[in-house]
Write a protein that holds these residues in place. Structure first.
Motif, PDB file in Angstrom:
ATOM      1  N   PHE A   5       0.839  -1.199   0.000  1.00  0.00           N
ATOM      2  CA  PHE A   5       0.000   0.000   0.000  1.00  0.00           C
ATOM      3  C   PHE A   5       0.877   1.254   0.000  1.00  0.00           C
ATOM      4  O   PHE A   5       2.001   1.230   0.502  1.00  0.00           O
ATOM      5  N   SER A   6       0.332   2.349  -0.502  1.00  0.00           N
ATOM      6  CA  SER A   6       0.912   3.667  -0.269  1.00  0.00           C
ATOM      7  C   SER A   6      -0.161   4.530   0.370  1.00  0.00           C
ATOM      8  O   SER A   6      -1.350   4.343   0.115  1.00  0.00           O
ATOM      9  N   LEU A   7       0.270   5.458   1.206  1.00  0.00           N
ATOM     10  CA  LEU A   7      -0.677   6.192   2.046  1.00  0.00           C
ATOM     11  C   LEU A   7      -0.280   7.647   2.197  1.00  0.00           C
ATOM     12  O   LEU A   7       0.869   7.963   2.539  1.00  0.00           O
ATOM     13  N   HIS A   8      -1.232   8.538   1.950  1.00  0.00           N
ATOM     14  CA  HIS A   8      -1.056   9.944   2.309  1.00  0.00           C
ATOM     15  C   HIS A   8      -1.415  10.096   3.788  1.00  0.00           C
ATOM     16  O   HIS A   8      -2.543   9.800   4.189  1.00  0.00           O
ATOM     17  N   PRO A   9      -0.477  10.532   4.634  1.00  0.00           N
ATOM     18  CA  PRO A   9      -0.715  10.551   6.080  1.00  0.00           C
ATOM     19  C   PRO A   9      -1.520  11.740   6.573  1.00  0.00           C
ATOM     20  O   PRO A   9      -1.744  11.867   7.773  1.00  0.00           O
ATOM     21  N   GLY A  10      -1.942  12.615   5.661  1.00  0.00           N
ATOM     22  CA  GLY A  10      -2.649  13.817   6.070  1.00  0.00           C
ATOM     23  C   GLY A  10      -1.693  14.980   6.236  1.00  0.00           C
ATOM     24  O   GLY A  10      -0.471  14.860   6.065  1.00  0.00           O
ATOM     25  N   GLY A  11      -2.245  16.120   6.582  1.00  0.00           N
ATOM     26  CA  GLY A  11      -1.427  17.290   6.854  1.00  0.00           C
ATOM     27  C   GLY A  11      -0.966  17.272   8.296  1.00  0.00           C
ATOM     28  O   GLY A  11      -1.740  17.555   9.213  1.00  0.00           O
ATOM     29  N   LEU A  35      -7.182  -4.496  -0.680  1.00  0.00           N
ATOM     30  CA  LEU A  35      -6.860  -3.204  -1.275  1.00  0.00           C
ATOM     31  C   LEU A  35      -5.401  -3.103  -1.708  1.00  0.00           C
ATOM     32  O   LEU A  35      -4.927  -2.016  -2.052  1.00  0.00           O
ATOM     33  N   SER A  36      -4.678  -4.200  -1.708  1.00  0.00           N
ATOM     34  CA  SER A  36      -3.268  -4.170  -2.095  1.00  0.00           C
ATOM     35  C   SER A  36      -3.104  -3.487  -3.448  1.00  0.00           C
ATOM     36  O   SER A  36      -3.805  -3.784  -4.407  1.00  0.00           O
ATOM     37  N   GLY A  37      -2.161  -2.563  -3.507  1.00  0.00           N
ATOM     38  CA  GLY A  37      -1.922  -1.800  -4.715  1.00  0.00           C
ATOM     39  C   GLY A  37      -2.499  -0.412  -4.682  1.00  0.00           C
ATOM     40  O   GLY A  37      -2.164   0.428  -5.515  1.00  0.00           O
ATOM     41  N   ALA A  38      -3.362  -0.142  -3.711  1.00  0.00           N
ATOM     42  CA  ALA A  38      -4.062   1.142  -3.687  1.00  0.00           C
ATOM     43  C   ALA A  38      -3.225   2.246  -3.062  1.00  0.00           C
ATOM     44  O   ALA A  38      -2.448   2.017  -2.135  1.00  0.00           O
ATOM     45  N   TYR A  39      -3.417   3.436  -3.579  1.00  0.00           N
ATOM     46  CA  TYR A  39      -2.959   4.656  -2.916  1.00  0.00           C
ATOM     47  C   TYR A  39      -4.116   5.125  -2.047  1.00  0.00           C
ATOM     48  O   TYR A  39      -5.230   5.335  -2.522  1.00  0.00           O
ATOM     49  N   LEU A  40      -3.859   5.260  -0.759  1.00  0.00           N
ATOM     50  CA  LEU A  40      -4.905   5.582   0.203  1.00  0.00           C
ATOM     51  C   LEU A  40      -4.650   6.924   0.855  1.00  0.00           C
ATOM     52  O   LEU A  40      -3.514   7.411   0.891  1.00  0.00           O
ATOM     53  N   GLU A  43     -10.834 -10.027  -4.387  1.00  0.00           N
ATOM     54  CA  GLU A  43      -9.504 -10.513  -4.728  1.00  0.00           C
ATOM     55  C   GLU A  43      -9.359 -10.690  -6.238  1.00  0.00           C
ATOM     56  O   GLU A  43      -8.297 -10.498  -6.820  1.00  0.00           O
ATOM     57  N   GLU A  44     -10.459 -11.072  -6.909  1.00  0.00           N
ATOM     58  CA  GLU A  44     -10.404 -11.375  -8.322  1.00  0.00           C
ATOM     59  C   GLU A  44     -10.299 -10.123  -9.191  1.00  0.00           C
ATOM     60  O   GLU A  44      -9.902 -10.197 -10.350  1.00  0.00           O
ATOM     61  N   SER A  45     -10.670  -8.965  -8.635  1.00  0.00           N
ATOM     62  CA  SER A  45     -10.697  -7.763  -9.464  1.00  0.00           C
ATOM     63  C   SER A  45      -9.319  -7.160  -9.679  1.00  0.00           C
ATOM     64  O   SER A  45      -9.150  -6.260 -10.478  1.00  0.00           O
ATOM     65  N   GLY A  46      -8.321  -7.676  -8.960  1.00  0.00           N
ATOM     66  CA  GLY A  46      -6.958  -7.281  -9.230  1.00  0.00           C
ATOM     67  C   GLY A  46      -6.528  -6.002  -8.544  1.00  0.00           C
ATOM     68  O   GLY A  46      -7.311  -5.320  -7.896  1.00  0.00           O
ATOM     69  N   PRO A  47      -5.246  -5.673  -8.686  1.00  0.00           N
ATOM     70  CA  PRO A  47      -4.729  -4.468  -8.040  1.00  0.00           C
ATOM     71  C   PRO A  47      -5.336  -3.220  -8.643  1.00  0.00           C
ATOM     72  O   PRO A  47      -5.757  -3.201  -9.799  1.00  0.00           O
ATOM     73  N   THR A  48      -5.415  -2.192  -7.841  1.00  0.00           N
ATOM     74  CA  THR A  48      -5.992  -0.933  -8.305  1.00  0.00           C
ATOM     75  C   THR A  48      -4.988   0.188  -8.143  1.00  0.00           C
ATOM     76  O   THR A  48      -4.144   0.150  -7.259  1.00  0.00           O
ATOM     77  N   ARG A  49      -5.055   1.169  -8.988  1.00  0.00           N
ATOM     78  CA  ARG A  49      -4.062   2.239  -8.957  1.00  0.00           C
ATOM     79  C   ARG A  49      -4.401   3.272  -7.893  1.00  0.00           C
ATOM     80  O   ARG A  49      -3.694   3.445  -6.927  1.00  0.00           O
ATOM     81  N   VAL A  50      -5.483   3.978  -8.086  1.00  0.00           N
ATOM     82  CA  VAL A  50      -5.911   4.980  -7.113  1.00  0.00           C
ATOM     83  C   VAL A  50      -7.347   4.687  -6.738  1.00  0.00           C
ATOM     84  O   VAL A  50      -8.253   4.804  -7.554  1.00  0.00           O
TER      85      VAL A  50
END
Length: 272
Positions: free
Chosen positions: A181-187, A229-234, A249-256
């Protein structure tokens, strides 16, 4: 969180890094913490040990492959194989310097810290995670990776790459038991942000989030509740349950994959 979980947290001497370490430790994980400032790192580790957390430290720079290998080996030798990697170390050289006026060395440092460092640590822990068919890699990214911000191009480019790196690793590891995962931690008001606020470069209201908010979300991801949610930018303000309900699981990784859209004011907004 199982006491068998071993979390490696980079940049553990900073505001967000300390909160992440405290949250993961409180949930039972053993910790390997990295940072460049030995005195601060030892202080953070000492306070966590007083709370009963197993903690080891590795002092060094995330852009140094030897330090990365040493940190991962130390974790494995003293605590056990790394099951959770939190790429938190990062930063920007400036928030007021245009590309035309920029310092190439400062630019390179930002790219190395924010992108090459996460790559090195992911590369170091992935073989073990793949063998054990279990592991989670969480990279602290930024909304800066989704918008043009005049004066902070190095940070924008580096964080964009960090998001793409996470997405790519997730695509490569799909179905293996490893989630990324990648994550925006907020301000969050860090020491650097506080300095910028005091200089009048940024308004305080742009930083409304406590570091504990990101730490809690990272801990939830680390516990495996949202591997779908693996692959998501959160985003720290995202509703993970709502997002997970949209995925299979079947729908695959997602970008954003986000519940809330990026505010318009984040696009092409200068800091000055």
């Amino acid at each position: 969180m199982s006491s068998s979980q071993v979390a490696l947290v980079t940049g553990a001497t900073g505001t967000i890094g300390r909160a992440i370490a405290a949250e993961l430790g409180a949930r039972g994980a053993a910790l390997l913490l990295t940072g460049r400032r030995k005195d601060v790192l030892d202080d953070v580790a000492g306070k966590l040990r007083e709370r009963g957390t197993r903690v080891e430290v590795a002092v060094g720079d995330v852009t140094d492959p030897a330090h990365v290998d040493d940190a991962v080996a130390r974790a494995s030798d003293t605590l056990g194989p790394v099951t959770i990697l939190v790429n938190n170390a990062g930063g920007a050289s400036s928030v007021t310097t245009s590309v035309a006026d920029s310092d190439p060395e400062a630019w390179l440092h930002t790219l190395l810290t924010d992108t090459y460092g996460p790559y090195l640590f992911a590369r170091a822990v992935l073989p073990s995670m793949l063998r054990r068919k279990q592991g989670r890699i969480i990279t602290v990214a930024s909304r800066a990776g989704t918008a043009a911000i005049p004066g902070a191009a190095d940070y924008v480019v580096a964080k964009t790459a960090a998001v793409r790196l996470s997405e790519n690793i997730a695509a490569e590891t799909r179905g293996t038991g490893v989630a990324v995962f990648s994550l925006h931690p907020g301000g969050v008001v860090s020491a650097l942000v506080e300095e910028q606020i005091n200089r009048g470069l940024v308004p305080r209201e742009r930083f409304p989030h406590p570091p504990e908010a990101a730490a809690r979300m990272i801990a939830e991801l680390a516990e495996g509740h949202y591997d779908v949610l693996s692959g998501a930018y959160l985003d720290v303000d995202d509703d993970l349950d709502a997002l997970a309900a949209l995925r299979t699981e079947e729908s695959g990784p997602t970008r954003v994959l986000r519940v809330t859209g990026l505010p318009d004011e984040w696009h092409a907004r200068p800091f000055t």
